[in-house]
Design a protein around this motif. Structure first.
Motif, PDB file in Angstrom:
ATOM      1  N   VAL A  20       0.838  -1.205   0.000  1.00 39.23           N
ATOM      2  CA  VAL A  20       0.000   0.000   0.000  1.00 39.23           C
ATOM      3  C   VAL A  20       0.876   1.260   0.000  1.00 39.23           C
ATOM      4  CG1 VAL A  20      -1.685   1.349   1.339  1.00 39.23           C
ATOM      5  CG2 VAL A  20      -2.041  -1.105   0.977  1.00 39.23           C
ATOM      6  N   ALA A  21       1.983   1.238   0.740  1.00 40.66           N
ATOM      7  CA  ALA A  21       2.900   2.396   0.736  1.00 40.66           C
ATOM      8  C   ALA A  21       3.441   2.628  -0.671  1.00 40.66           C
ATOM      9  CB  ALA A  21       4.038   2.165   1.728  1.00 40.66           C
ATOM     10  N   ALA A  22       3.769   1.557  -1.385  1.00 38.82           N
ATOM     11  CA  ALA A  22       4.277   1.696  -2.764  1.00 38.82           C
ATOM     12  C   ALA A  22       3.172   2.180  -3.704  1.00 38.82           C
ATOM     13  CB  ALA A  22       4.863   0.366  -3.237  1.00 38.82           C
ATOM     14  N   VAL A  23       1.944   1.738  -3.456  1.00 38.80           N
ATOM     15  CA  VAL A  23       0.808   2.214  -4.264  1.00 38.80           C
ATOM     16  C   VAL A  23       0.655   3.726  -4.096  1.00 38.80           C
ATOM     17  CG1 VAL A  23      -1.734   2.216  -4.440  1.00 38.80           C
ATOM     18  CG2 VAL A  23      -0.482   0.035  -4.359  1.00 38.80           C
ATOM     19  N   ARG A  24       0.781   4.208  -2.859  1.00 37.91           N
ATOM     20  CA  ARG A  24       0.658   5.663  -2.618  1.00 37.91           C
ATOM     21  C   ARG A  24       1.720   6.440  -3.394  1.00 37.91           C
ATOM     22  NH1 ARG A  24      -2.227   7.101   2.191  1.00 37.91           N
ATOM     23  NH2 ARG A  24      -2.308   5.436   3.759  1.00 37.91           N
ATOM     24  N   ARG A  25       2.959   5.875  -3.452  1.00 41.39           N
ATOM     25  CA  ARG A  25       4.033   6.569  -4.183  1.00 41.39           C
ATOM     26  C   ARG A  25       3.746   6.569  -5.683  1.00 41.39           C
ATOM     27  NH1 ARG A  25       7.273   3.794  -0.489  1.00 41.39           N
ATOM     28  NH2 ARG A  25       7.765   2.168  -2.007  1.00 41.39           N
ATOM     29  N   GLN A  26       3.296   5.424  -6.200  1.00 39.64           N
ATOM     30  CA  GLN A  26       3.069   5.298  -7.646  1.00 39.64           C
ATOM     31  C   GLN A  26       1.804   6.032  -8.092  1.00 39.64           C
ATOM     32  OE1 GLN A  26       3.104   1.186  -8.953  1.00 39.64           O
ATOM     33  NE2 GLN A  26       4.962   0.706  -7.820  1.00 39.64           N
ATOM     34  N   TYR A  27       0.855   6.184  -7.183  1.00 36.69           N
ATOM     35  CA  TYR A  27      -0.465   6.680  -7.550  1.00 36.69           C
ATOM     36  C   TYR A  27      -1.008   7.547  -6.407  1.00 36.69           C
ATOM     37  CZ  TYR A  27      -5.299   6.218  -9.345  1.00 36.69           C
ATOM     38  OH  TYR A  27      -6.562   6.452  -9.840  1.00 36.69           O
ATOM     39  N   PRO A  28      -0.447   8.783  -6.254  1.00 36.75           N
ATOM     40  CA  PRO A  28      -0.789   9.609  -5.089  1.00 36.75           C
ATOM     41  C   PRO A  28      -2.263  10.006  -5.019  1.00 36.75           C
ATOM     42  CG  PRO A  28       1.126  10.487  -6.282  1.00 36.75           C
ATOM     43  CD  PRO A  28       0.550   9.397  -7.133  1.00 36.75           C
ATOM     44  N   GLN A  29      -2.986   9.856  -6.112  1.00 36.00           N
ATOM     45  CA  GLN A  29      -4.418  10.215  -6.093  1.00 36.00           C
ATOM     46  C   GLN A  29      -5.258   9.224  -5.294  1.00 36.00           C
ATOM     47  OE1 GLN A  29      -2.409   9.762  -8.715  1.00 36.00           O
ATOM     48  NE2 GLN A  29      -3.138  10.838 -10.535  1.00 36.00           N
ATOM     49  N   ALA A 172       4.095  -5.682  -7.572  1.00 34.37           N
ATOM     50  CA  ALA A 172       2.787  -5.986  -6.967  1.00 34.37           C
ATOM     51  C   ALA A 172       1.965  -4.697  -6.857  1.00 34.37           C
ATOM     52  CB  ALA A 172       2.981  -6.638  -5.600  1.00 34.37           C
ATOM     53  N   ALA A 173       2.622  -3.601  -6.433  1.00 31.00           N
ATOM     54  CA  ALA A 173       1.923  -2.323  -6.296  1.00 31.00           C
ATOM     55  C   ALA A 173       1.429  -1.833  -7.659  1.00 31.00           C
ATOM     56  CB  ALA A 173       2.842  -1.285  -5.653  1.00 31.00           C
ATOM     57  N   ALA A 174       2.267  -1.992  -8.691  1.00 28.50           N
ATOM     58  CA  ALA A 174       1.870  -1.552 -10.032  1.00 28.50           C
ATOM     59  C   ALA A 174       0.645  -2.334 -10.509  1.00 28.50           C
ATOM     60  CB  ALA A 174       3.038  -1.718 -11.004  1.00 28.50           C
ATOM     61  N   GLU A 175       0.625  -3.631 -10.185  1.00 37.94           N
ATOM     62  CA  GLU A 175      -0.551  -4.454 -10.558  1.00 37.94           C
ATOM     63  C   GLU A 175      -1.800  -3.949  -9.843  1.00 37.94           C
ATOM     64  OE1 GLU A 175      -0.750  -8.811 -10.349  1.00 37.94           O
ATOM     65  OE2 GLU A 175       1.387  -8.807 -10.825  1.00 37.94           O
ATOM     66  N   LEU A 176      -1.632  -3.595  -8.569  1.00 36.85           N
ATOM     67  CA  LEU A 176      -2.785  -3.116  -7.801  1.00 36.85           C
ATOM     68  C   LEU A 176      -3.264  -1.767  -8.353  1.00 36.85           C
ATOM     69  CD1 LEU A 176      -4.773  -3.584  -5.498  1.00 36.85           C
ATOM     70  CD2 LEU A 176      -3.067  -2.678  -3.903  1.00 36.85           C
ATOM     71  N   VAL A 177      -2.327  -0.887  -8.697  1.00 39.73           N
ATOM     72  CA  VAL A 177      -2.712   0.412  -9.285  1.00 39.73           C
ATOM     73  C   VAL A 177      -3.532   0.183 -10.561  1.00 39.73           C
ATOM     74  CG1 VAL A 177      -1.828   2.500 -10.421  1.00 39.73           C
ATOM     75  CG2 VAL A 177      -0.798   1.714  -8.271  1.00 39.73           C
ATOM     76  N   LEU A 179      -5.379  -2.355 -11.287  1.00 39.64           N
ATOM     77  CA  LEU A 179      -6.722  -2.845 -10.921  1.00 39.64           C
ATOM     78  C   LEU A 179      -7.595  -1.711 -10.388  1.00 39.64           C
ATOM     79  CD1 LEU A 179      -5.839  -6.249  -9.194  1.00 39.64           C
ATOM     80  CD2 LEU A 179      -6.796  -5.894 -11.480  1.00 39.64           C
ATOM     81  N   ILE A 180      -6.997  -0.826  -9.555  1.00 38.06           N
ATOM     82  CA  ILE A 180      -7.772   0.296  -8.999  1.00 38.06           C
ATOM     83  C   ILE A 180      -8.239   1.207 -10.138  1.00 38.06           C
ATOM     84  CG2 ILE A 180      -7.678   2.363  -7.539  1.00 38.06           C
ATOM     85  CD1 ILE A 180      -5.495   0.869  -5.858  1.00 38.06           C
ATOM     86  N   GLN A 181      -7.326   1.495 -11.067  1.00 38.72           N
ATOM     87  CA  GLN A 181      -7.670   2.404 -12.174  1.00 38.72           C
ATOM     88  C   GLN A 181      -8.701   1.771 -13.111  1.00 38.72           C
ATOM     89  OE1 GLN A 181      -3.676   3.201 -13.558  1.00 38.72           O
ATOM     90  NE2 GLN A 181      -3.688   5.233 -12.568  1.00 38.72           N
ATOM     91  N   ARG A 182      -8.655   0.454 -13.195  1.00 34.03           N
ATOM     92  CA  ARG A 182      -9.594  -0.235 -14.084  1.00 34.03           C
ATOM     93  C   ARG A 182     -11.036  -0.034 -13.626  1.00 34.03           C
ATOM     94  NH1 ARG A 182      -9.030  -6.631 -14.460  1.00 34.03           N
ATOM     95  NH2 ARG A 182     -10.294  -6.390 -12.595  1.00 34.03           N
ATOM     96  N   VAL A 183     -11.240  -0.038 -12.280  1.00 30.64           N
ATOM     97  CA  VAL A 183     -12.621   0.125 -11.782  1.00 30.64           C
ATOM     98  C   VAL A 183     -12.950   1.581 -11.455  1.00 30.64           C
ATOM     99  CG1 VAL A 183     -12.801  -2.221 -10.918  1.00 30.64           C
ATOM    100  CG2 VAL A 183     -12.036  -0.409  -9.361  1.00 30.64           C
ATOM    101  N   CYS A 184     -11.916   2.447 -11.417  1.00 25.73           N
ATOM    102  CA  CYS A 184     -12.168   3.837 -11.062  1.00 25.73           C
ATOM    103  C   CYS A 184     -11.289   4.762 -11.894  1.00 25.73           C
ATOM    104  CB  CYS A 184     -11.926   4.077  -9.575  1.00 25.73           C
ATOM    105  SG  CYS A 184     -12.333   5.746  -9.060  1.00 25.73           S
ATOM    106  N   PRO A 185     -11.584   4.919 -13.177  1.00 28.89           N
ATOM    107  CA  PRO A 185     -10.741   5.778 -14.005  1.00 28.89           C
ATOM    108  C   PRO A 185     -10.913   7.237 -13.587  1.00 28.89           C
ATOM    109  CG  PRO A 185     -12.465   4.691 -15.315  1.00 28.89           C
ATOM    110  CD  PRO A 185     -12.748   4.405 -13.875  1.00 28.89           C
ATOM    111  N   VAL A 186      -9.778   7.932 -13.318  1.00 29.61           N
ATOM    112  CA  VAL A 186      -9.888   9.376 -12.977  1.00 29.61           C
ATOM    113  C   VAL A 186      -9.125  10.215 -13.980  1.00 29.61           C
ATOM    114  CG1 VAL A 186     -10.443   9.418 -10.529  1.00 29.61           C
ATOM    115  CG2 VAL A 186      -8.096   8.974 -11.225  1.00 29.61           C
TER     116      VAL A 186
END
Ligand code: 5GP
Length: 186
Positions: A20-29, A172-177, A179-186
């Motif tokens: 989750v910490a890596a997700v925040r760095r890769q995808y601060p939104q 792993a974080a990039a994969e999660l980002v 998935l998040i963007q896939r269901v919530c495009p901003v």
């Protein structure tokens, strides 16, 4: 609701917090829910950042007020997701992430049927045991208790929408980002 909730779950010690910490760095939104817990803070943990640290009486009051979207007892402590902030972020269309245990993920499945449930799997059982033992902040008995729970949790991955193997945190974080963007495009 204009966006879908993503839930990251998996065995204790699998590295959810690091991913989750890596997700925040890769995808601060991304907006990550801050849970309430009756667990005592570990060294370096700050109230309101990693968790809102509350007493058991305060936690039980939140349950009575129906202020938690889900909650669970894990290794002797209570953990729960405050409902209002999550509902507000989802209504506003923010990419929203929960990092919770398996029991909580199953409650989210019922409470928020269109949530995307992602299971973070360890590269191997030996690695999970090493990580839990290495943490060194818990007694051997607590580590054993967490390992026993992890065995049950590993079998749960079949009930998840997606499985990410945590063999490399940034990947792993990039994969999660994704998935998040896939269901919530901003
Ligand atoms: P820890 O004590 O290591 O911070 O967390 C123990 C477990 O509780 C982890 O699996 C973590 O994901 C989970 N957890 C943290 N917050 C919540 C929450 O709000 N709800 C639920 N159900 N589990 C949580």
């Amino acid at each position: 609701m204009s966006s879908r909730l993503t839930v990251l779950s998996g065995p204790s010690g699998v590295g959810k917090g690091t991913v989750v910490a890596a997700v925040r760095r890769q995808y601060p939104q991304v907006w990550v829910s801050v849970s309430c817990t009756t667990r005592h803070p570990r060294p370096g943990e700050i109230d309101g950042v990693q968790y809102r640290f509350v007493s058991r009486a305060q936690f039980e009051q939140l349950v009575r007020e129906n202020a938690l979207l889900e909650y669970a007892e894990f290794a002797g402590n209570l953990y729960g997701t405050p409902r209002a902030p999550v509902e507000q972020r989802l209504a506003a269309g923010w990419p929203t992430l929960l990092e919770i245990d398996l029991q909580g993920a199953e409650q989210i499945r019922a409470a928020v049927p269109d949530a995307q449930l992602v299971f973070l799997a360890p590269p191997s059982w030996d690695e999970l045991e090493r990580r839990l033992s290495r943490r060194g902040t818990e007694s051997r008995a607590v580590v054993e208790q967490r390992l026993a729970l992890a065995r049950v949790e590993l079998e749960a991955q079949r009930r998840f929408d997606e499985v990410i193997v945590n063999d490399d945190v940034n990947r792993a974080a990039a994969e999660l980002v994704t998935l998040i963007q896939r269901v919530c495009p901003v």
